[in-house]
Each structure stands twice: as structure tokens, then as C-alpha cells.
Motif scaffolding. Sequence first.
Motif, short mmCIF file in Angstrom:
data_model
loop_
_atom_site.label_atom_id
_atom_site.label_comp_id
_atom_site.label_asym_id
_atom_site.label_seq_id
_atom_site.Cartn_x
_atom_site.Cartn_y
_atom_site.Cartn_z
N UNK A 79 0.83 -1.21 0.00
CA UNK A 79 0.00 0.00 0.00
C UNK A 79 0.86 1.26 0.00
N UNK A 80 1.95 1.23 0.77
CA UNK A 80 2.89 2.37 0.76
C UNK A 80 3.46 2.57 -0.64
N UNK A 81 3.85 1.50 -1.29
CA UNK A 81 4.44 1.57 -2.63
C UNK A 81 3.46 2.25 -3.60
N UNK A 82 2.20 1.81 -3.56
CA UNK A 82 1.19 2.41 -4.44
C UNK A 82 1.08 3.92 -4.19
N UNK A 83 1.07 4.29 -2.95
CA UNK A 83 0.83 5.68 -2.55
C UNK A 83 2.06 6.56 -2.71
N UNK A 84 3.22 6.04 -2.31
CA UNK A 84 4.41 6.88 -2.20
C UNK A 84 5.46 6.63 -3.28
N UNK A 85 5.58 5.40 -3.76
CA UNK A 85 6.67 5.07 -4.67
C UNK A 85 6.25 5.09 -6.14
N UNK A 110 9.25 -6.08 -18.30
CA UNK A 110 8.99 -6.79 -17.05
C UNK A 110 9.43 -5.95 -15.85
N UNK A 111 10.61 -5.35 -15.98
CA UNK A 111 11.18 -4.59 -14.88
C UNK A 111 10.37 -3.33 -14.59
N UNK A 112 10.02 -2.59 -15.64
CA UNK A 112 9.18 -1.41 -15.45
C UNK A 112 7.81 -1.82 -14.90
N UNK A 113 7.28 -2.92 -15.40
CA UNK A 113 6.01 -3.42 -14.88
C UNK A 113 6.08 -3.75 -13.41
N UNK A 114 7.19 -4.32 -12.97
CA UNK A 114 7.37 -4.64 -11.55
C UNK A 114 7.39 -3.37 -10.71
N UNK A 115 7.99 -2.31 -11.24
CA UNK A 115 8.02 -1.05 -10.50
C UNK A 115 6.67 -0.41 -10.37
N UNK A 116 5.78 -0.70 -11.30
CA UNK A 116 4.44 -0.10 -11.30
C UNK A 116 3.40 -0.99 -10.64
N UNK A 119 1.49 -5.11 -6.34
CA UNK A 119 0.64 -6.26 -6.01
C UNK A 119 1.33 -7.59 -6.32
N UNK A 120 2.38 -7.56 -7.15
CA UNK A 120 3.14 -8.77 -7.44
C UNK A 120 3.72 -9.39 -6.17
N UNK A 122 2.14 -9.69 -3.32
CA UNK A 122 1.10 -10.25 -2.46
C UNK A 122 0.99 -11.76 -2.71
N UNK A 123 1.90 -12.51 -2.12
CA UNK A 123 1.95 -13.95 -2.34
C UNK A 123 0.83 -14.65 -1.57
N UNK A 124 0.52 -15.86 -1.98
CA UNK A 124 -0.56 -16.61 -1.35
C UNK A 124 -0.29 -16.90 0.12
N UNK A 125 0.97 -17.01 0.49
CA UNK A 125 1.34 -17.38 1.87
C UNK A 125 1.60 -16.18 2.78
N UNK A 126 1.13 -15.01 2.39
CA UNK A 126 1.50 -13.79 3.11
C UNK A 126 1.05 -13.80 4.57
N UNK A 127 -0.05 -14.44 4.87
CA UNK A 127 -0.52 -14.47 6.26
C UNK A 127 0.48 -15.16 7.17
N UNK A 128 1.14 -16.20 6.67
CA UNK A 128 2.10 -16.94 7.47
C UNK A 128 3.53 -16.44 7.32
N UNK A 129 3.82 -15.76 6.21
CA UNK A 129 5.15 -15.24 5.93
C UNK A 129 5.04 -13.76 5.56
N UNK A 130 4.67 -12.91 6.53
CA UNK A 130 4.34 -11.52 6.21
C UNK A 130 5.53 -10.65 5.83
N UNK A 131 6.72 -11.03 6.26
CA UNK A 131 7.92 -10.24 5.95
C UNK A 131 8.59 -10.78 4.69
N UNK A 132 9.37 -9.93 4.03
CA UNK A 132 10.21 -10.45 2.95
C UNK A 132 11.51 -9.67 2.90
#
Length: 204
Positions: A79-85, A110-116, A119-120, A122-132
Amino acid sequence: MPEIRRYRPADREAVARICLLTAAGGGDATGVYSDDTLMPEVFALPYVEYAPELAFVVADEERVLGYVLGVADTADFIEWWKREWTPGFAARHPSVASPTAHDPAFTEADLVGAGLDPERMRIAELADYPAHLHIDLLPELQGMGFGRRLIDALRAALAARGVAAVHLGMDAANTGARAFYDRLGFHELPSSTPNAPLLGIATS
């Protein structure tokens, strides 16, 4: 002898440089894309902007030689990335340039797309592995134990915040990195694929 310490604002340029020098399957990505700032602006600099307190570097008296960067709450980071980056990134990179002679599998589009598209992350396991995390070491520092120590420092910092587990994505072509993560005890997550490995580990 290099030492591990917390990131300082003065390290920002060095972090960007190391990201570039290790971004091609662990090798130098200088000139691979039309703009050498692209890779750091997607995989390094947002992290030191958002969570500098979770960034650790290996440095000697003259320069930074490696780093680990992390976020404790990937969902909030998105959410920060969307708003600030994203707005600044889009302004700096308004279009995709023509391919360079290097023709990387991970294209400039691909690289520019990743910067924009945060949401990429938001992995399926985020609830159990919230940090990266992201970790990069210059070749001269590899094999000396600093990678393990950097990740241990980040895992301890995350555990102190009550974060139970952390994940990372990696370039499947970087077989040396995969062997390193396996030695540390990382394991594949259910949504991991051969072309886009996704690994996780408990923080304590």
C-alpha cells in the motif's frame, strides 16, 4: 575487516550500486537495461525508503560491500508503494525503452512493470510469511559467512517485532544463491515455481 552495521542514509548510493552489480543472476547488470537506475528502483531503494531500520550492510572503512533489506509487513509495504513510490517511479520511467543487445529473459518491460505493480508481492502465503527480504553481496565478500550473518541480523530484528516468518523470491538462474538459501534452512513455499522460486524461513 568488514563489519555488519545498520544502514545509514549515506549508504543509499552504495546500496543502489550493489543491487546493479549483482542483478544479473548474481553478476553485473550494468548496461543490461536502457537505464541502470531501474533495477535498484525496484529491488533496493524502496526498501531503504520505507524501512531503513530493517536494512543492514556489510562495510569496511571505505565502502559498503553488501546488504540485506527487509520489510516486516509486506501488505502494508504494498500500500505504501502504491501511494508513495509508484507516482515518482512512473514519472522517472514513463515508457519502456528499446531492448539492449543483452536481451535479458527478465525484460525491461517486465522490470518497469514490476516497478508499477507492487501487487506482485502479495503472495498466497502472506498471512504466514508476512515479511520479505532482499540480500546482495559483492563477489569479493561471498563465501566469508557474511550472508548468513546478515540474514540472522534481519531475522532477529523481525522476531523482536513479533514477526514469525520471512520469505524471499529469487532468480532461478542464480544457482549459487539457491544453494546458499538451502544451507540456511529456507524451504520452498507452496506457490513456488521452478521459474520463480519462492522460499521461506522462520525468524527464530
